[in-house]
Design a protein around this motif. Structure first.
Motif, PDB file in Angstrom:
ATOM      1  N   ASP A  33       5.253   5.670 -13.147  1.00  0.00           N
ATOM      2  CA  ASP A  33       7.048   5.376 -13.589  1.00  0.00           C
ATOM      3  C   ASP A  33       7.451   6.020 -12.296  1.00  0.00           C
ATOM      4  O   ASP A  33       6.897   7.038 -11.669  1.00  0.00           O
ATOM      5  CB  ASP A  33       7.597   6.232 -14.450  1.00  0.00           C
ATOM      6  N   VAL A  34       7.846   5.061 -11.705  1.00  0.00           N
ATOM      7  CA  VAL A  34       8.976   5.501  -9.651  1.00  0.00           C
ATOM      8  C   VAL A  34       9.681   7.374 -10.162  1.00  0.00           C
ATOM      9  O   VAL A  34       9.630   7.912  -8.837  1.00  0.00           O
ATOM     10  CB  VAL A  34       9.836   4.811  -9.626  1.00  0.00           C
ATOM     11  N   ASP A  35      10.322   7.838 -11.380  1.00  0.00           N
ATOM     12  CA  ASP A  35      10.665   8.981 -11.734  1.00  0.00           C
ATOM     13  C   ASP A  35       9.953   9.519 -11.239  1.00  0.00           C
ATOM     14  O   ASP A  35      10.762  11.066 -11.360  1.00  0.00           O
ATOM     15  CB  ASP A  35      12.112   8.515 -12.623  1.00  0.00           C
ATOM     16  N   ARG A  36       8.937   9.945 -11.654  1.00  0.00           N
ATOM     17  CA  ARG A  36       7.524  10.938 -12.149  1.00  0.00           C
ATOM     18  C   ARG A  36       7.095  10.779 -10.586  1.00  0.00           C
ATOM     19  O   ARG A  36       6.560  12.526 -10.769  1.00  0.00           O
ATOM     20  CB  ARG A  36       6.810  10.588 -12.887  1.00  0.00           C
ATOM     21  N   ARG A  37       7.538   9.817  -9.758  1.00  0.00           N
ATOM     22  CA  ARG A  37       6.820  10.184  -7.974  1.00  0.00           C
ATOM     23  C   ARG A  37       7.459   9.882  -7.306  1.00  0.00           C
ATOM     24  O   ARG A  37       7.074   9.758  -6.157  1.00  0.00           O
ATOM     25  CB  ARG A  37       5.568   9.483  -8.414  1.00  0.00           C
ATOM     26  N   ARG A  38       8.603  10.316  -7.351  1.00  0.00           N
ATOM     27  CA  ARG A  38       9.584  10.315  -6.594  1.00  0.00           C
ATOM     28  C   ARG A  38       9.005  10.893  -5.049  1.00  0.00           C
ATOM     29  O   ARG A  38       8.609  12.854  -4.995  1.00  0.00           O
ATOM     30  CB  ARG A  38      11.330  10.495  -7.049  1.00  0.00           C
ATOM     31  N   GLY A  39       9.172  10.570  -4.183  1.00  0.00           N
ATOM     32  CA  GLY A  39       9.015  11.098  -2.979  1.00  0.00           C
ATOM     33  C   GLY A  39       7.393  11.302  -2.226  1.00  0.00           C
ATOM     34  O   GLY A  39       6.863  12.141  -2.021  1.00  0.00           O
ATOM     35  N   ARG A  40       7.015  10.002  -3.056  1.00  0.00           N
ATOM     36  CA  ARG A  40       5.342   9.994  -3.348  1.00  0.00           C
ATOM     37  C   ARG A  40       4.940   8.458  -2.557  1.00  0.00           C
ATOM     38  O   ARG A  40       5.827   8.123  -3.292  1.00  0.00           O
ATOM     39  CB  ARG A  40       4.784  10.240  -4.360  1.00  0.00           C
ATOM     40  N   ALA A  41       3.638   8.648  -1.736  1.00  0.00           N
ATOM     41  CA  ALA A  41       3.796   6.871  -0.945  1.00  0.00           C
ATOM     42  C   ALA A  41       2.908   6.132  -2.849  1.00  0.00           C
ATOM     43  O   ALA A  41       3.087   5.170  -2.232  1.00  0.00           O
ATOM     44  CB  ALA A  41       2.955   7.258  -0.006  1.00  0.00           C
ATOM     45  N   HIS A 106       1.814  15.241   2.982  1.00  0.00           N
ATOM     46  CA  HIS A 106       2.658  14.516   3.695  1.00  0.00           C
ATOM     47  C   HIS A 106       3.068  12.487   2.851  1.00  0.00           C
ATOM     48  O   HIS A 106       3.036  12.167   2.878  1.00  0.00           O
ATOM     49  CB  HIS A 106       2.012  14.325   5.299  1.00  0.00           C
ATOM     50  N   GLY A 107       1.599  12.479   1.813  1.00  0.00           N
ATOM     51  CA  GLY A 107       1.346  11.722   1.467  1.00  0.00           C
ATOM     52  C   GLY A 107       0.548  10.088   2.311  1.00  0.00           C
ATOM     53  O   GLY A 107       1.400   8.985   1.061  1.00  0.00           O
ATOM     54  N   CYS A 108       0.681  10.285   3.043  1.00  0.00           N
ATOM     55  CA  CYS A 108       0.713   8.766   3.571  1.00  0.00           C
ATOM     56  C   CYS A 108      -0.475   8.218   3.407  1.00  0.00           C
ATOM     57  O   CYS A 108      -1.319   8.409   2.306  1.00  0.00           O
ATOM     58  CB  CYS A 108      -0.316   9.093   5.203  1.00  0.00           C
ATOM     59  N   ILE A 109       0.197   6.589   2.992  1.00  0.00           N
ATOM     60  CA  ILE A 109      -0.337   5.735   1.649  1.00  0.00           C
ATOM     61  C   ILE A 109      -1.649   5.470   2.547  1.00  0.00           C
ATOM     62  O   ILE A 109      -3.040   5.198   1.823  1.00  0.00           O
ATOM     63  CB  ILE A 109       0.061   4.688   1.554  1.00  0.00           C
ATOM     64  N   TYR A 110      -2.211   5.441   3.883  1.00  0.00           N
ATOM     65  CA  TYR A 110      -3.426   5.175   4.474  1.00  0.00           C
ATOM     66  C   TYR A 110      -3.949   6.357   4.840  1.00  0.00           C
ATOM     67  O   TYR A 110      -5.184   5.872   5.483  1.00  0.00           O
ATOM     68  CB  TYR A 110      -2.671   4.178   5.892  1.00  0.00           C
ATOM     69  N   ARG A 229       9.199   6.324   5.734  1.00  0.00           N
ATOM     70  CA  ARG A 229       9.798   7.017   5.048  1.00  0.00           C
ATOM     71  C   ARG A 229       9.262   6.354   3.457  1.00  0.00           C
ATOM     72  O   ARG A 229       8.535   6.499   2.731  1.00  0.00           O
ATOM     73  CB  ARG A 229      11.427   6.814   4.844  1.00  0.00           C
ATOM     74  N   THR A 230       8.910   4.998   3.986  1.00  0.00           N
ATOM     75  CA  THR A 230       7.997   4.569   2.378  1.00  0.00           C
ATOM     76  C   THR A 230       7.171   4.759   2.768  1.00  0.00           C
ATOM     77  O   THR A 230       5.884   4.813   1.712  1.00  0.00           O
ATOM     78  CB  THR A 230       8.151   2.864   3.066  1.00  0.00           C
ATOM     79  N   MET A 231       5.813   4.658   3.893  1.00  0.00           N
ATOM     80  CA  MET A 231       4.863   5.003   4.116  1.00  0.00           C
ATOM     81  C   MET A 231       4.173   5.956   4.456  1.00  0.00           C
ATOM     82  O   MET A 231       2.969   6.720   3.720  1.00  0.00           O
ATOM     83  CB  MET A 231       4.419   3.774   5.761  1.00  0.00           C
ATOM     84  N   GLU A 232       4.725   7.265   4.366  1.00  0.00           N
ATOM     85  CA  GLU A 232       4.711   8.566   4.754  1.00  0.00           C
ATOM     86  C   GLU A 232       6.260   9.421   4.548  1.00  0.00           C
ATOM     87  O   GLU A 232       6.495  10.034   5.461  1.00  0.00           O
ATOM     88  CB  GLU A 232       4.660   8.635   6.461  1.00  0.00           C
ATOM     89  N   PRO A 233       5.738   9.334   3.279  1.00  0.00           N
ATOM     90  CA  PRO A 233       7.491  10.236   2.610  1.00  0.00           C
ATOM     91  C   PRO A 233       7.472  11.310   3.215  1.00  0.00           C
ATOM     92  O   PRO A 233       8.666  11.972   2.928  1.00  0.00           O
ATOM     93  CB  PRO A 233       6.823  10.185   0.808  1.00  0.00           C
ATOM     94  N   TRP A 304       0.035  -0.175  -2.412  1.00  0.00           N
ATOM     95  CA  TRP A 304       1.680   0.381  -2.199  1.00  0.00           C
ATOM     96  C   TRP A 304       1.947  -1.415  -1.547  1.00  0.00           C
ATOM     97  O   TRP A 304       3.440  -1.628  -1.737  1.00  0.00           O
ATOM     98  CB  TRP A 304       0.950   1.037  -1.275  1.00  0.00           C
ATOM     99  N   LEU A 305       0.937  -1.882  -0.327  1.00  0.00           N
ATOM    100  CA  LEU A 305       1.697  -3.165   0.649  1.00  0.00           C
ATOM    101  C   LEU A 305       2.179  -4.428  -0.289  1.00  0.00           C
ATOM    102  O   LEU A 305       3.722  -4.842  -0.889  1.00  0.00           O
ATOM    103  CB  LEU A 305       0.515  -3.534   0.366  1.00  0.00           C
ATOM    104  N   LEU A 306       1.234  -4.129  -1.992  1.00  0.00           N
ATOM    105  CA  LEU A 306       2.234  -5.480  -2.736  1.00  0.00           C
ATOM    106  C   LEU A 306       3.417  -5.336  -3.737  1.00  0.00           C
ATOM    107  O   LEU A 306       4.236  -5.663  -2.845  1.00  0.00           O
ATOM    108  CB  LEU A 306       1.613  -5.716  -3.899  1.00  0.00           C
ATOM    109  N   GLN A 307       3.946  -3.808  -3.773  1.00  0.00           N
ATOM    110  CA  GLN A 307       4.411  -3.735  -4.315  1.00  0.00           C
ATOM    111  C   GLN A 307       6.173  -3.391  -3.542  1.00  0.00           C
ATOM    112  O   GLN A 307       7.125  -3.811  -3.999  1.00  0.00           O
ATOM    113  CB  GLN A 307       4.840  -1.899  -4.800  1.00  0.00           C
TER     114      GLN A 307
END
Length: 385
Positions: A33-41, A106-110, A229-233, A304-307
């Motif tokens: 859920d997005v509220d549990r992972r706020r600020g995460r990629a 940093h949480g970069c998705i890639y 912000r989305t990719m490297e929050p 991540w890309l799909l979302q």
């Protein structure tokens, strides 16, 4: 999620049965859920690939999944035996590196380092961003290794796996302690980061630069603040990274820019703008890397890309696979950084033309290793002979 919304998301997926199935499974049952992972990629937290069991999210009627607490950054202490890691990779320009931390806030998705969390029994998804490991003894271990008889200095690379200036460095200050050891020993170091926090250590870095002992590269992936912000929050904003390039350059430090990774149909159109902006800020060299999707990184990135960019999913993944021999990733030495095929060739030529126009093709002087002075050896085990 109802069947209608699920079908709508799957419609954006490639005409590949496996991709559609992956997208539907991810969207239907495994998303945090997005509220549990706020600020995460990462939107997923799958079990590590070495775990004997796989976790699946189900509603057992006892507690609603939305009632679970949010993911918070947790730091554990790691006690390694050595500070310096060696490698023999033929396409990497260094043979030794230091990683002050394991995992990266940093949480970069890639991030290609995500799969390393599996060795700790953790997930490459949200665990990689939230369950971190710090090595507070790193500086002492480094000093002991540099003092060993027969040690031959060569450039130590820092920031090659996870960022040494990620947010928890504010509290732990492990990177600064490492720099203090290297500066005292006149040991050359090369640093890669995407954090403006590096400006905190300008005093040490500028002193080392006077002896040609340091080189810094700032990773600038995009100039689009929203995409960053989305990719490297939790990384510094693009503007702050350019400010860091300017501050480092004005302090006399060899500074370059890494346009990495270049993601086709997402940020690769910014390549020339990134190079122009970094050059204007004072960067004298540049490099780039094509998106890498090893092991767990591939499903995490595709989810991540799909979302976030469902309308580009099919096009992005098609181009990625065109550069990787039809696969999400090809780990072959010599190809893993730059890719292969017409699209990869096009990016390489664009980079070549832009750097030539900007005068960023010249190579800086090699860092000096002839000034090295071994530490006094305190804490080194004495010989029994």
């Amino acid at each position: 999620m109802n069947e209608q919304s699920l079908a709508g998301q799957a419609a954006f997926a490639p005409a590949n049965t496996a991709d559609i199935a992956d997208a539907m499974i991810v969207s239907a049952g495994f998303r945090i859920d997005v509220d549990r992972r706020r600020g995460r990629a990462a939107g997923l937290n799958p079990s590590g690939r070495f775990e004997p069991m796989r976790r699946e999210a189900i509603d057992d009627g006892w507690q609603n999944l939305e009632d679970l607490p949010p993911f918070k950054t947790e730091v554990q202490i790691e006690k390694p035996r050595t500070a310096i890691t060696r490698n023999e990779s033929p396409d990497i320009p260094f043979d030794r590196s230091i990683n002050p931390y394991r995992g990266c806030e940093h949480g970069c998705i890639y991030c290609f380092a995500r799969p390393t969390h599996a060795y700790m029994g953790l997930s490459a998804g949200l665990d990689f961003e939230a369950k971190l490991f710090a090595k507070p003894d790193a500086a002492k271990l480094l000093e002991r290794e540099l003092a060993k008889p027969g040690y031959k200095p060569r450039v130590i690379a820092i920031g090659t796996n996870t960022d040494p200036y990620q947010p928890i460095e504010k509290e732990w200050r492990i990177m600064r302690q490492i720099l203090e050891v290297l500066e005292k020993a006149n040991h050359p170091v090369s640093i890669v980061t995407k954090s403006a926090m590096i400006m905190r250590d300008l005093d040490i870095l500028s002193a080392m630069a006077e002896r040609n002992l340091v080189r810094v590269s700032l990773s600038v992936t995009t100039l689009d603040r929203k995409l960053a912000r989305t990719m490297e929050p939790r990384a510094s904003t693009p503007t702050r990274r350019l400010e860091a390039i300017r501050a480092l350059s004005e302090a006399g430090i060899q500074t370059s820019v890494m346009a990495a990774p270049m993601i086709p149909a997402l940020n690769d159109h910014e390549l020339e703008r990134i190079l122009d902006s970094a050059h204007a800020a004072g960067a004298t060299e540049a490099g780039y890397v094509i998106l890498r999707l090893p092991l767990e990184v591939s499903p995490l990135f595709r989810d991540w890309l799909l979302q976030n960019y469902p309308d580009r999913y099919r096009h992005v993944m098609s181009l990625v696979r065109s550069m990787r021999g039809g696969k999400d990733y090809d780990a072959e030495f010599g190809k893993r950084m730059k890719g292969a095929g017409p699209y990869a060739w096009q990016i390489a030529r664009r980079f070549e033309m832009a750097t030539k126009r900007l005068g960023m093709t010249r190579r800086s002087m090699p860092l000096r290793d002839d000034l090295f002075v071994p530490p006094d050896g305190s804490g080194v085990q004495l010989s029994l002979l």
